[in-house]
Design a protein around this motif. Sequence first.
Motif, PDB file in Angstrom:
ATOM      1  N   UNK A 199       0.801  -1.219   0.000  1.00  0.00           N
ATOM      2  CA  UNK A 199       0.000   0.000   0.000  1.00  0.00           C
ATOM      3  C   UNK A 199       0.843   1.281   0.000  1.00  0.00           C
ATOM      4  N   UNK A 200       2.160   1.148  -0.060  1.00  0.00           N
ATOM      5  CA  UNK A 200       3.025   2.325   0.001  1.00  0.00           C
ATOM      6  C   UNK A 200       2.704   3.334  -1.095  1.00  0.00           C
ATOM      7  N   UNK A 201       2.517   2.851  -2.315  1.00  0.00           N
ATOM      8  CA  UNK A 201       2.260   3.759  -3.437  1.00  0.00           C
ATOM      9  C   UNK A 201       0.924   4.473  -3.272  1.00  0.00           C
ATOM     10  N   UNK A 202      -0.088   3.763  -2.783  1.00  0.00           N
ATOM     11  CA  UNK A 202      -1.384   4.383  -2.555  1.00  0.00           C
ATOM     12  C   UNK A 202      -1.281   5.505  -1.532  1.00  0.00           C
ATOM     13  N   UNK A 203      -0.504   5.276  -0.486  1.00  0.00           N
ATOM     14  CA  UNK A 203      -0.348   6.277   0.560  1.00  0.00           C
ATOM     15  C   UNK A 203       0.324   7.531   0.035  1.00  0.00           C
ATOM     16  N   UNK A 221      -1.926   1.734  13.435  1.00  0.00           N
ATOM     17  CA  UNK A 221      -1.169   2.913  13.015  1.00  0.00           C
ATOM     18  C   UNK A 221      -1.473   3.344  11.577  1.00  0.00           C
ATOM     19  N   UNK A 222      -1.642   2.415  10.612  1.00  0.00           N
ATOM     20  CA  UNK A 222      -1.998   2.864   9.261  1.00  0.00           C
ATOM     21  C   UNK A 222      -3.282   3.687   9.219  1.00  0.00           C
ATOM     22  N   UNK A 243     -12.525  12.479   9.339  1.00  0.00           N
ATOM     23  CA  UNK A 243     -12.985  11.470  10.292  1.00  0.00           C
ATOM     24  C   UNK A 243     -14.136  10.649   9.706  1.00  0.00           C
ATOM     25  N   UNK A 244     -15.024  11.321   8.977  1.00  0.00           N
ATOM     26  CA  UNK A 244     -16.150  10.638   8.372  1.00  0.00           C
ATOM     27  C   UNK A 244     -15.686   9.622   7.338  1.00  0.00           C
ATOM     28  N   UNK A 245     -14.713   9.997   6.517  1.00  0.00           N
ATOM     29  CA  UNK A 245     -14.206   9.078   5.498  1.00  0.00           C
ATOM     30  C   UNK A 245     -13.472   7.907   6.134  1.00  0.00           C
ATOM     31  N   UNK A 246     -12.715   8.161   7.197  1.00  0.00           N
ATOM     32  CA  UNK A 246     -12.052   7.057   7.895  1.00  0.00           C
ATOM     33  C   UNK A 246     -13.082   6.077   8.448  1.00  0.00           C
TER      34      UNK A 246
END
Length: 204
Positions: A70-74, A132-133, A165-168
């Motif tokens: 997922x590094x590239x997405x981040x 943590x992610x 926060x809503x999207x998370x």
Amino acid sequence: MVRKTKAEAEQTRQQIIDAARKVFLELGVGRASLERVAQVAGVTRGAVYWHFENKAALFYAMREESAHVFDELEQDLVSDRLANPLDAVEESLLGFFKVLETHPKVREVFEIMALRCEYVDEFAPILYEVNKPCIDFLARLCKVYGWAAERGYLRAGLDPEAMAYDTLSFATGLFNNWMIDDEADDVRRRAHAMIRSHVALRRA
């Protein structure tokens, strides 16, 4: 005894990680033993302990291996590749679920973390690392929604931090439902459309 080369040692380590994923998925982390992992890996128990201090260390190594996918997405989420920051939010969410759909090993690791592990005793400290992610994702979302507001892409009256926060919450809820669903049911089939609708409601 002939000393193993670095390549052979790395191959053995990978065999152990792959075996751990299979055993954790089958038995659950709490019931899994390093002896069973060694059997599935085709190595001795001593080989497992040479590479990993305990089951928690093996679990962490398994988790870290999948996290790199997922590094590239981040990085894309907070890059300036897209003019509209909300497009980056949408792409990031779509990309995450696409990885789950197309990378079976990664999907299995996430199933283990979400459904096959109790974070108690030696695993209690790992809970922070597992979460943590999400914390990092929230920080990125706050930044990206802020950019969207500054550039006029966020719907008027919406607070960037509240939207982050809503999207998370939306993403974690969708993930949990996706993981307990199966390929024939609605959540997995509707996930991409749900993500696009979620982001669309925030667009100016």
